[in-house]
Design a protein around this motif. Sequence first.
Motif, PDB file in Angstrom:
ATOM      1  N   PRO A  84      65.477 -22.652  17.202  1.00 38.42           N
ATOM      2  CA  PRO A  84      64.338 -22.168  16.411  1.00 38.42           C
ATOM      3  C   PRO A  84      63.233 -21.524  17.247  1.00 38.42           C
ATOM      4  CG  PRO A  84      64.348 -24.569  16.550  1.00 38.42           C
ATOM      5  CD  PRO A  84      65.672 -24.108  17.075  1.00 38.42           C
ATOM      6  N   ASN A  85      63.054 -21.979  18.479  1.00 32.05           N
ATOM      7  CA  ASN A  85      62.010 -21.403  19.328  1.00 32.05           C
ATOM      8  C   ASN A  85      62.357 -20.001  19.820  1.00 32.05           C
ATOM      9  OD1 ASN A  85      60.494 -23.740  19.076  1.00 32.05           O
ATOM     10  ND2 ASN A  85      61.351 -24.672  20.919  1.00 32.05           N
ATOM     11  N   ARG A  86      63.621 -19.618  19.675  1.00 28.69           N
ATOM     12  CA  ARG A  86      64.075 -18.275  20.047  1.00 28.69           C
ATOM     13  C   ARG A  86      64.616 -17.530  18.829  1.00 28.69           C
ATOM     14  NH1 ARG A  86      62.383 -15.816  24.154  1.00 28.69           N
ATOM     15  NH2 ARG A  86      64.290 -14.556  24.109  1.00 28.69           N
ATOM     16  N   GLY A  87      64.153 -17.913  17.638  1.00 30.10           N
ATOM     17  CA  GLY A  87      64.588 -17.223  16.430  1.00 30.10           C
ATOM     18  C   GLY A  87      66.067 -17.363  16.146  1.00 30.10           C
ATOM     19  N   ASN A  88      66.679 -18.445  16.681  1.00 28.75           N
ATOM     20  CA  ASN A  88      68.129 -18.674  16.534  1.00 28.75           C
ATOM     21  C   ASN A  88      68.950 -17.488  17.052  1.00 28.75           C
ATOM     22  OD1 ASN A  88      67.746 -21.215  15.267  1.00 28.75           O
ATOM     23  ND2 ASN A  88      67.337 -20.174  13.339  1.00 28.75           N
ATOM     24  N   SER A  89      68.419 -16.822  18.080  1.00 24.96           N
ATOM     25  CA  SER A  89      69.138 -15.684  18.662  1.00 24.96           C
ATOM     26  C   SER A  89      70.446 -16.155  19.298  1.00 24.96           C
ATOM     27  CB  SER A  89      68.263 -14.972  19.696  1.00 24.96           C
ATOM     28  OG  SER A  89      67.809 -15.878  20.684  1.00 24.96           O
ATOM     29  N   GLY A 108      69.500 -12.039  16.005  1.00 30.10           N
ATOM     30  CA  GLY A 108      70.457 -11.217  16.726  1.00 30.10           C
ATOM     31  C   GLY A 108      70.727 -11.738  18.126  1.00 30.10           C
ATOM     32  N   MET A 109      71.260 -10.866  18.965  1.00 30.90           N
ATOM     33  CA  MET A 109      71.580 -11.251  20.331  1.00 30.90           C
ATOM     34  C   MET A 109      70.307 -11.558  21.121  1.00 30.90           C
ATOM     35  SD  MET A 109      74.816 -11.312  20.518  1.00 30.90           S
ATOM     36  CE  MET A 109      76.250 -10.721  19.614  1.00 30.90           C
ATOM     37  N   ASP A 110      70.391 -12.540  21.997  1.00 32.64           N
ATOM     38  CA  ASP A 110      69.249 -12.926  22.817  1.00 32.64           C
ATOM     39  C   ASP A 110      69.089 -11.911  23.949  1.00 32.64           C
ATOM     40  OD1 ASP A 110      67.270 -14.075  24.307  1.00 32.64           O
ATOM     41  OD2 ASP A 110      68.193 -16.058  24.426  1.00 32.64           O
ATOM     42  N   LEU A 111      68.140 -10.986  23.777  1.00 34.92           N
ATOM     43  CA  LEU A 111      67.947  -9.936  24.776  1.00 34.92           C
ATOM     44  C   LEU A 111      67.358 -10.475  26.070  1.00 34.92           C
ATOM     45  CD1 LEU A 111      66.617  -7.029  22.523  1.00 34.92           C
ATOM     46  CD2 LEU A 111      68.955  -7.534  23.228  1.00 34.92           C
ATOM     47  N   ALA A 112      66.733 -11.656  26.013  1.00 37.96           N
ATOM     48  CA  ALA A 112      66.183 -12.257  27.228  1.00 37.96           C
ATOM     49  C   ALA A 112      67.292 -12.614  28.207  1.00 37.96           C
ATOM     50  CB  ALA A 112      65.368 -13.504  26.886  1.00 37.96           C
TER      51      ALA A 112
END
Length: 288
Positions: free
Chosen positions: A27-32, A69-73
């Motif tokens: 949840p802290n990463r938008g479920n990426s 979406g995909m975790d760009l980090a």
Amino acid sequence: MQLPEFEQLKINFSNDNQVIVITLNRPNRGNSITSKMASELLTVYEKIENCSSLRIVVLTGSGKFFCTGMDLANSSEMDQEIDTANINLNFFEKMRNCSKPVIALINGPALGGGWGLIFTADIRISISSAYFSFAEVKRGLIPALISSFIVPQIGLFLSNQLMLTGERISAQRAFELGLISNVVNISQNQDQNQNQNQNQNQNQNQDQNQLKQQLDKYINELLEGSPHAQKTIKQTVNYIVNHNCFENREHVKRVFSEMLINDEAQYGMGCFLQKIKPDWKTFIQSKL
């Protein structure tokens, strides 16, 4: 069904273990989506395929997003993986080709690959405040992997419009376009007074209750259907959209012939003639 502990997913069961609820849990990463999450989803779906007593899959997210979406980090880490495209495409295909009915319970916005996850589902229920966007183009990217199964579903014109612009559309608009099954209409009005926090909590509870009511409606309808028939329907639909008229004609003839001698068809037709409701759970257990 035995499952390992997951880092980025939460797993729950309902309806006498006939329904599995998979919750994206970042949840802290938008479920990426990370490579780790993709691997965990692959593991779950492989287990699902081998569990005959499991009837329905529900996919949802934790927190305020469904999936961003995909975790760009982690893109630099992903770039170092030679098989990144294969890994991500495999997990999308595994989800899309799941033999069980899949329900997307859209608890919030879905962007890019998150919208792709929704298109792997057979039934899509959304809260009215959710929105959707193929935002990749605004970052110099393209929705490459997910386009392989989204474009056949929504068509050339709409695919170009949504993917070229990256425009944001509401859940209601997505429903009007035939992209989702149902929108839970939730009031967004909140009293601007000292009781605002209490009103917000009440609204959130109402949101969840209405969403659950719609989910239960579809679950109950699906549980009334034959598991083998549902599996064959999904396989047949996927076959038809990928083959020509002649191939489809031969395929449906074969499906029809096999259907008539299937155990579940015999049982279902017998129940119909006796004017009783089939008990599919008991029937499945008798075959284990």
